[in-house]
Design a protein around this motif. Structure first.
Motif, PDB file in Angstrom:
ATOM      1  N   ASP A  68      -4.650   2.242  -7.424  1.00  8.01           N
ATOM      2  CA  ASP A  68      -3.665   1.472  -8.194  1.00  8.01           C
ATOM      3  C   ASP A  68      -4.023  -0.014  -8.193  1.00  8.01           C
ATOM      4  N   ILE A 107      -0.400  -6.239   1.407  1.00 13.64           N
ATOM      5  CA  ILE A 107      -0.613  -4.793   1.251  1.00 13.64           C
ATOM      6  C   ILE A 107      -1.986  -4.408   1.793  1.00 13.64           C
ATOM      7  N   THR A 128      -4.262   6.694  -3.460  1.00 12.22           N
ATOM      8  CA  THR A 128      -3.488   6.330  -4.654  1.00 12.22           C
ATOM      9  C   THR A 128      -3.243   4.831  -4.713  1.00 12.22           C
ATOM     10  N   LYS A 129      -2.826   4.248  -3.599  1.00 11.49           N
ATOM     11  CA  LYS A 129      -2.544   2.817  -3.581  1.00 11.49           C
ATOM     12  C   LYS A 129      -3.827   2.019  -3.792  1.00 11.49           C
ATOM     13  N   LEU A 178      -5.651   1.808   3.311  1.00  8.55           N
ATOM     14  CA  LEU A 178      -4.870   2.123   2.116  1.00  8.55           C
ATOM     15  C   LEU A 178      -5.046   3.595   1.767  1.00  8.55           C
TER      16      LEU A 178
END
Length: 320
Positions: free
Chosen positions: A226, A312, A222-223, A219
């Protein structure tokens, strides 16, 4: 014959003082017994927390009650005596025994039992039996005290040295650990927001646990962060309502169910208006009304979030 005084025309706090004073004089409350807390007073007499606090303060000034650390406010006087000792220990001086740890622990106890709105530096001093200015020798302000309280409370739970291997299991453990702390200390969720987070070490411990669970899955930063914020907001966002409900119950004197029952006419008006057919259909399907269970919602939301995040984090699409 006992002489009574008509208190009908007195301010609410004086009527409360008179009622508790009467319980003490009648022997209903004996020396050493706990008197109602500010929340209990607010609920029993239907007054604001500030009024309840004023009543307890008046009783303290009259010498009828005293604050005992880790116990609460009790009736003044001598409790049943223990067998005399040959060499009785001298009575400790509260000022000499005062420490930062005692101040913080006492403040946490007040917030746990009476709510964060009832916390004050003067109240902490009264509970500890020291002068009003004594706590300021250890902590500059109430805001600083709240930060110390939060750091101490978040530090009451830790994580195992051998972490679960699977990322989802780690996050579930982290989320449930935080939820446990918020359940134990409902005021914790009130003192920080996503936009202005609490920067205290022991809260960072919980954040580090989740970030480490997510790290190593490709990842981008930022993700990854988040996802961390999203998971934290689920826990904290539900926990906010723990303290809010306790405060509302104390201020109104009504439980959640009683409050909803009192709103039945308003709810019926919405249903009968015909403007909200889906709402009407769903509400009508409940045999005994909707039961809002925060613990169940926490688990349901956590599972839904992790199910949705799996593709994700693991970098693969969910099969359709």
């Amino acid at each position: 014959m006992t002489k009574t005084t008509d208190t009908v025309g007195d301010p609410p706090y004086l009527r409360i003082v008179a009622a508790i004073r009467r319980r003490i004089s009648d022997g209903e409350l004996a020396p050493g017994d706990r008197v109602p807390s500010t929340r209990q007073i607010a609920g029993e007499w239907g007054v604001a927390l500030a009024t309840a606090t004023k009543a307890l303060t008046t009783l303290r000034l009259e010498g009828l009650v005293v604050a005992r650390p880790r116990i609460g406010t009790v009736v003044a006087g001598t409790a049943p005596a223990a067998p005399p000792r040959r060499r009785p220990s001298p009575v400790p001086d509260p000022e000499q025994e005062l420490s930062l740890d005692r101040i913080v622990r006492t403040a946490i106890d007040i917030a746990d039992t009476e709510g964060l709105s009832a916390l004050s530096m003067r109240g902490v001093a009264a509970r500890l039996g020291v002068s009003a200015m004594s706590p300021y020798r250890y902590v500059p302000s109430k805001d600083d005290l709240i930060l110390l309280m939060a750091d101490t409370a978040f530090g009451e739970e830790s994580y195992p040295a051998n972490a679960p291997e699977e990322w989802r299991s780690r996050i579930e453990l982290g989320a449930r650990t935080l939820w446990t702390l918020y359940r134990k200390h409902p005021w914790l969720a009130q003192i920080g927001s996503l936009t202005r987070p609490l920067l205290v070490p022991n809260l960072m411990v919980h954040g580090e646990w989740v970030l480490r669970a997510l790290d190593g899955h490709g990842l981008d930063p930022t993700k990854l962060f988040d996802i961390h914020v999203l998971l934290y907001s689920h826990v904290q966002g539900l926990a906010v309502h723990l303290e809010m409900e306790a405060h509302a119950a104390a201020a109104t004197g009504q439980s959640e169910d009683q409050w909803m029952d009192s709103r039945t006419p308003a709810l019926q008006e919405l249903v009968e208006s015909g403007r909200f057919p889906t709402f009407t259909k769903v509400v009508g399907a409940f045999e005994d009304g909707y039961d809002l269970r925060l613990d169940a919602l926490f688990e349901f939301g956590l599972k839904a979030l992790l199910d949705g995040l799996t593709s994700i984090v693991e970098g693969q699409e969910v099969a359709t």
